[in-house]
Design a protein around this motif. Structure first.
Motif, PDB file in Angstrom:
ATOM      1  N   UNK A  17       0.851  -1.177   0.000  1.00 12.14           N
ATOM      2  CA  UNK A  17       0.000   0.000   0.000  1.00 12.14           C
ATOM      3  C   UNK A  17       0.894   1.237   0.000  1.00 12.14           C
ATOM      4  N   UNK A  18       0.345   2.320  -0.508  1.00 14.40           N
ATOM      5  CA  UNK A  18       1.088   3.571  -0.492  1.00 14.40           C
ATOM      6  C   UNK A  18       0.230   4.638   0.180  1.00 14.40           C
ATOM      7  N   UNK A  19       0.794   5.286   1.162  1.00 10.56           N
ATOM      8  CA  UNK A  19       0.129   6.395   1.835  1.00 10.56           C
ATOM      9  C   UNK A  19       0.737   7.706   1.353  1.00 10.56           C
ATOM     10  N   UNK A  20      -0.111   8.699   1.201  1.00  7.82           N
ATOM     11  CA  UNK A  20       0.356  10.014   0.783  1.00  7.82           C
ATOM     12  C   UNK A  20      -0.174  11.076   1.730  1.00  7.82           C
ATOM     13  N   UNK A  21       0.605  12.134   1.887  1.00  4.75           N
ATOM     14  CA  UNK A  21       0.209  13.233   2.777  1.00  4.75           C
ATOM     15  C   UNK A  21       0.715  14.535   2.199  1.00  4.75           C
ATOM     16  N   UNK A  22      -0.157  15.540   2.208  1.00  5.65           N
ATOM     17  CA  UNK A  22       0.222  16.860   1.721  1.00  5.65           C
ATOM     18  C   UNK A  22      -0.067  17.892   2.800  1.00  5.65           C
ATOM     19  N   UNK A  23       0.906  18.735   3.065  1.00  2.53           N
ATOM     20  CA  UNK A  23       0.741  19.825   4.021  1.00  2.53           C
ATOM     21  C   UNK A  23       0.438  21.101   3.265  1.00  2.53           C
ATOM     22  N   UNK A  24      -0.536  21.843   3.763  1.00  2.00           N
ATOM     23  CA  UNK A  24      -0.904  23.093   3.104  1.00  2.00           C
ATOM     24  C   UNK A  24      -1.191  24.158   4.159  1.00  2.00           C
ATOM     25  N   UNK A  25      -1.151  25.412   3.721  1.00  2.70           N
ATOM     26  CA  UNK A  25      -1.405  26.514   4.626  1.00  2.70           C
ATOM     27  C   UNK A  25      -0.220  27.439   4.710  1.00  2.70           C
ATOM     28  N   UNK A  26      -0.244  28.322   5.722  1.00  3.09           N
ATOM     29  CA  UNK A  26       0.814  29.329   5.852  1.00  3.09           C
ATOM     30  C   UNK A  26       2.089  28.755   6.480  1.00  3.09           C
ATOM     31  N   UNK A  27       2.757  27.898   5.746  1.00  6.61           N
ATOM     32  CA  UNK A  27       3.941  27.217   6.244  1.00  6.61           C
ATOM     33  C   UNK A  27       5.180  28.063   6.024  1.00  6.61           C
ATOM     34  N   UNK A  28       5.938  28.258   7.080  1.00  3.63           N
ATOM     35  CA  UNK A  28       7.191  28.998   6.983  1.00  3.63           C
ATOM     36  C   UNK A  28       8.362  28.039   6.790  1.00  3.63           C
ATOM     37  N   UNK A  29       8.411  27.016   7.625  1.00  6.97           N
ATOM     38  CA  UNK A  29       9.502  26.046   7.517  1.00  6.97           C
ATOM     39  C   UNK A  29       9.048  24.716   8.098  1.00  6.97           C
ATOM     40  N   UNK A  30       9.632  23.644   7.584  1.00  5.98           N
ATOM     41  CA  UNK A  30       9.306  22.295   8.056  1.00  5.98           C
ATOM     42  C   UNK A  30      10.566  21.632   8.578  1.00  5.98           C
ATOM     43  N   UNK A  31      10.511  21.166   9.805  1.00  4.34           N
ATOM     44  CA  UNK A  31      11.639  20.418  10.366  1.00  4.34           C
ATOM     45  C   UNK A  31      11.644  18.986   9.834  1.00  4.34           C
ATOM     46  N   UNK A  32      10.501  18.344   9.901  1.00  6.21           N
ATOM     47  CA  UNK A  32      10.388  16.994   9.371  1.00  6.21           C
ATOM     48  C   UNK A  32       8.937  16.673   9.068  1.00  6.21           C
ATOM     49  N   UNK A  33       8.744  15.685   8.230  1.00  5.16           N
ATOM     50  CA  UNK A  33       7.424  15.110   7.962  1.00  5.16           C
ATOM     51  C   UNK A  33       7.546  13.610   8.114  1.00  5.16           C
ATOM     52  N   UNK A  34       6.471  12.987   8.516  1.00  5.21           N
ATOM     53  CA  UNK A  34       6.567  11.552   8.691  1.00  5.21           C
ATOM     54  C   UNK A  34       5.247  10.880   8.941  1.00  5.21           C
ATOM     55  N   UNK A  35       5.345   9.610   9.250  1.00  9.63           N
ATOM     56  CA  UNK A  35       4.181   8.777   9.507  1.00  9.63           C
ATOM     57  C   UNK A  35       4.308   8.092  10.856  1.00  9.63           C
ATOM     58  N   UNK A  36       3.180   8.023  11.514  1.00  6.58           N
ATOM     59  CA  UNK A  36       3.075   7.371  12.812  1.00  6.58           C
ATOM     60  C   UNK A  36       1.867   6.440  12.749  1.00  6.58           C
ATOM     61  N   UNK A  37       1.776   5.520  13.684  1.00  4.33           N
ATOM     62  CA  UNK A  37       0.622   4.641  13.703  1.00  4.33           C
ATOM     63  C   UNK A  37       0.201   4.337  15.122  1.00  4.33           C
ATOM     64  N   UNK A  38      -1.063   3.950  15.226  1.00  5.21           N
ATOM     65  CA  UNK A  38      -1.620   3.681  16.548  1.00  5.21           C
ATOM     66  C   UNK A  38      -2.647   2.571  16.460  1.00  5.21           C
ATOM     67  N   UNK A  39      -2.589   1.674  17.429  1.00  6.25           N
ATOM     68  CA  UNK A  39      -3.583   0.610  17.562  1.00  6.25           C
ATOM     69  C   UNK A  39      -4.312   0.812  18.884  1.00  6.25           C
ATOM     70  N   UNK A  40      -5.505   0.265  18.993  1.00  7.77           N
ATOM     71  CA  UNK A  40      -6.295   0.467  20.217  1.00  7.77           C
ATOM     72  C   UNK A  40      -5.534   0.078  21.484  1.00  7.77           C
ATOM     73  N   UNK A  41      -5.555   0.964  22.452  1.00  8.74           N
ATOM     74  CA  UNK A  41      -4.909   0.686  23.728  1.00  8.74           C
ATOM     75  C   UNK A  41      -3.420   0.939  23.768  1.00  8.74           C
ATOM     76  N   UNK A  42      -2.880   1.367  22.641  1.00 10.49           N
ATOM     77  CA  UNK A  42      -1.438   1.625  22.598  1.00 10.49           C
ATOM     78  C   UNK A  42      -1.162   3.071  22.240  1.00 10.49           C
TER      79      UNK A  42
END
Length: 120
Positions: A17-42
């Motif tokens: 699978x491929x996940x995509x993400x786009x950031x928009x808005x009044x962005x001045x600078x980005x330190x990092x972008x990434x992906x995180x995940x979460x399962x119930x109870x964790x």
């Protein structure tokens, strides 16, 4: 600032699978972008991040199977997931630490989660 994620779904074990993400808005600078995940109870956990001007970082559990890529000009980040396992099933969140042109204050921004389900 908005982070718009897409690409989740249902896939069989061993699939991709491929996940995509786009950031928009009044962005001045980005330190990092990434992906995180979460399962119930964790707690939410890091999957992969890519800093501006640095090398990607991966969780040990996904090394060799997931690849993160970022388009710095477009403020997008993708996560190519291969050899998926049932234990990869989670809600995946796009996250970015950035500063806006509003106050230049760095903080984490999150997109809405996208569900990835890997069937055995």
């Amino acid at each position: 600032v908005q982070l718009q994620a897409s690409g989740g779904g249902l896939v069989q074990s061993g699939g991709s699978l491929r996940l995509s993400c786009a950031a928009s808005g009044p962005i001045f600078s980005i330190d990092f972008m990434g992906w995180y995940r979460q399962t119930p109870g964790k707690e939410r956990e890091l999957v992969a991040t890519v800093p501006s001007g640095g090398t990607p970082k991966y969780a040990d559990s996904v090394k060799g199977r997931f690849t993160i890529s970022r388009d710095h000009a477009k403020n997008t980040v993708d996560l190519q997931m291969s050899s998926l396992k049932p234990e990869d099933t989670a809600v995946y969140y796009c996250g970015s630490q950035l500063a806006t042109t509003v106050d230049y204050y760095k903080m984490m921004y999150w997109g809405k989660g996208t569900l990835v389900t890997v069937s055995s």
